[in-house]
Design a protein around this motif. Structure first.
Motif, PDB file in Angstrom:
ATOM      1  N   LYS A   4     -42.141  17.500  16.854  1.00  0.00           N
ATOM      2  CA  LYS A   4     -42.320  18.881  16.386  1.00  0.00           C
ATOM      3  C   LYS A   4     -42.502  18.963  14.869  1.00  0.00           C
ATOM      4  O   LYS A   4     -43.161  19.867  14.362  1.00  0.00           O
ATOM      5  CB  LYS A   4     -41.144  19.727  16.845  1.00  0.00           C
ATOM      6  N   ARG A  26     -44.706  16.035  28.224  1.00  0.00           N
ATOM      7  CA  ARG A  26     -45.285  16.655  27.028  1.00  0.00           C
ATOM      8  C   ARG A  26     -45.470  18.162  27.203  1.00  0.00           C
ATOM      9  O   ARG A  26     -45.141  18.949  26.310  1.00  0.00           O
ATOM     10  CB  ARG A  26     -46.637  16.002  26.713  1.00  0.00           C
ATOM     11  N   THR A  27     -45.985  18.563  28.371  1.00  0.00           N
ATOM     12  CA  THR A  27     -46.230  19.992  28.583  1.00  0.00           C
ATOM     13  C   THR A  27     -44.921  20.771  28.705  1.00  0.00           C
ATOM     14  O   THR A  27     -44.808  21.884  28.190  1.00  0.00           O
ATOM     15  CB  THR A  27     -47.092  20.225  29.837  1.00  0.00           C
ATOM     16  N   GLN A  28     -43.927  20.184  29.371  1.00  0.00           N
ATOM     17  CA  GLN A  28     -42.649  20.876  29.520  1.00  0.00           C
ATOM     18  C   GLN A  28     -41.865  20.907  28.205  1.00  0.00           C
ATOM     19  O   GLN A  28     -41.143  21.867  27.928  1.00  0.00           O
ATOM     20  CB  GLN A  28     -41.804  20.209  30.614  1.00  0.00           C
ATOM     21  N   ARG A  64     -43.347  20.964  25.335  1.00  0.00           N
ATOM     22  CA  ARG A  64     -44.198  21.725  24.412  1.00  0.00           C
ATOM     23  C   ARG A  64     -44.394  21.001  23.082  1.00  0.00           C
ATOM     24  O   ARG A  64     -44.186  21.561  22.004  1.00  0.00           O
ATOM     25  CB  ARG A  64     -43.627  23.137  24.186  1.00  0.00           C
ATOM     26  N   ILE A  65     -44.787  19.724  23.214  1.00  0.00           N
ATOM     27  CA  ILE A  65     -45.092  18.937  22.021  1.00  0.00           C
ATOM     28  C   ILE A  65     -46.551  18.495  22.082  1.00  0.00           C
ATOM     29  O   ILE A  65     -47.163  18.494  23.151  1.00  0.00           O
ATOM     30  CB  ILE A  65     -44.177  17.700  21.882  1.00  0.00           C
ATOM     31  N   ASP A  66     -47.073  18.126  20.944  1.00  0.00           N
ATOM     32  CA  ASP A  66     -48.447  17.649  20.849  1.00  0.00           C
ATOM     33  C   ASP A  66     -48.416  16.178  20.454  1.00  0.00           C
ATOM     34  O   ASP A  66     -47.846  15.819  19.423  1.00  0.00           O
ATOM     35  CB  ASP A  66     -49.199  18.469  19.791  1.00  0.00           C
ATOM     36  N   SER A 119     -39.203  18.369  34.054  1.00  0.00           N
ATOM     37  CA  SER A 119     -40.086  17.325  33.533  1.00  0.00           C
ATOM     38  C   SER A 119     -40.077  16.055  34.387  1.00  0.00           C
ATOM     39  O   SER A 119     -40.647  15.039  33.997  1.00  0.00           O
ATOM     40  CB  SER A 119     -39.687  16.966  32.097  1.00  0.00           C
ATOM     41  N   GLU A 152     -52.668  21.911  34.623  1.00  0.00           N
ATOM     42  CA  GLU A 152     -51.714  22.486  33.671  1.00  0.00           C
ATOM     43  C   GLU A 152     -51.711  21.715  32.353  1.00  0.00           C
ATOM     44  O   GLU A 152     -51.565  22.292  31.279  1.00  0.00           O
ATOM     45  CB  GLU A 152     -50.304  22.474  34.269  1.00  0.00           C
TER      46      GLU A 152
END
Length: 329
Positions: free
Chosen positions: A153, A178-180, A182-184, A252, A323
């Motif tokens: 983050k 990653r999606t759960q 919420r990181i890139d 996750s 998703e």
């Protein structure tokens, strides 16, 4: 005249029977299976989790079936290259596929496959469920999953993660996390798990959701740090490592499995025999011990059940791919 007609009818019957016999699989002609060596295709590199599990089970099967079993590693393209070989092989029980969850991911991550995932294979049985461990190098100074999340983050898009190939189960596990969370982070696919592990240990790649088997010794000897496991429950081999759910990233989890399939139209009696032999192998103490050392959980079901599970898994992975915003290749 009557005897001549009868002789002609008998001859025609014999010819018809012989013709039908030509089209039967060898096992059916001989009344037994197997009667020659069996090739087991593993669509990942030697040393990968699928390969290690395959060799553990085929060692036992070779002895019980009384035939040599040759493991043929055909890695590449997320497992699709090896799977294609089995899809187009003769349906006689002498070419077997031992694949992973990647099999049910590929229909969503590849624009065109050289086979039909649902119709070109017959399910035999799952063999094992393998928790994926989220591992990092000690040099990354991450002790907990929170440490990784904090770094991700603080530096959006700068962390990277490995997978055993585009669309592999290790890729999907990382994408769900990653999606759960919420990181890139940037995805770096490799040909197989051994290559991915090497790059993570070197520090060139930040993290990897690896099957426990190929990283367990590295974790125990301090060459890798396990921050969490991506499975629904903790890994027996890593009881003190929390799941990603427990460590603060709800929903996750990802179920990573390894199973056996054969070409479609393989005779049902051969499918059932292979299923029964795998179940016997999984019940043996030596296989249980080998699986425990690899962090694998023995898992089996009837062919019809596994077939339904595969169909459901394809649908679930399709939703996850959508998703996660993964573009099919």
């Amino acid at each position: 005249m009557k005897s001549v007609r009868m002789l002609g009818l008998s001859a025609l019957t014999a010819i018809a029977a012989a013709t039908a016999l030509v089209h039967l699989p060898a096992a059916a002609q001989n009344g037994a299976y197997p009667t020659k060596p069996i090739r087991v295709v593993v669509p990942f590199t030697a040393g990968s989790s699928t390969d290690v599990i395959a060799r553990a089970i085929t060692d036992k099967l070779g002895a019980s079936l009384g035939q040599q079993i040759i493991v043929d590693n055909r890695g590449g393209a997320g497992g699709t290259l090896g799977a294609a070989q089995v899809a187009h092989a003769a349906p006689d029980g002498y070419t077997i596929l031992i694949h992973s969850s990647s099999h049910t991911v590929s229909p969503s991550t590849y624009l065109k496959l050289p086979y039909d995932t649902l119709n070109d294979f017959a399910a035999v049985t799952p063999i094992a469920a393998l928790p994926n461990a989220l591992v990092v190098a000690p040099s990354k100074n991450m002790k907990t999953l929170k440490d990784l999340l904090d770094q991700a983050k603080a530096r959006p898009g700068q962390l990277n993660y490995a997978s055993a190939g585009q669309g592999s189960a290790t890729h999907l596990n990382a994408e769900k996390f990653r999606t759960q969370a919420r990181i890139d982070a940037m995805h770096i696919p490799f040909k197989g798990s051994p290559e991915a592990v090497t790059e993570v240990m070197s520090g060139r790649v930040d993290y990897y959701f690896s099957p426990v088997a190929p990283v367990l010794s590295h974790i125990k000897e301090g060459r890798l740090v396990a921050l969490a496991v991506g499975s629904p429950k903790r890994a027996t081999a890593l009881p003190n490592v929390p799941t990603t759910n427990e460590a603060g990233v709800p929903n996750s989890e990802f179920n990573f499995w390894i199973g056996m399939l054969v070409p479609a139209k393989t005779p049902k009696d051969i499918v059932n025999k292979l299923n029964a032999e795998v179940q016997k192998a999984l019940a043996s103490e030596d296989v249980k011990e080998r699986f425990a050392k690899m962090g694998a959980e023995p898992w089996t079901m009837a062919p019809e059940q596994f077939d339904r599970y595969i169909k459901d898994d394809i649908a679930a992975n399709a939703r996850l791919v959508k998703e996660a915003g993964i573009s099919p290749q």
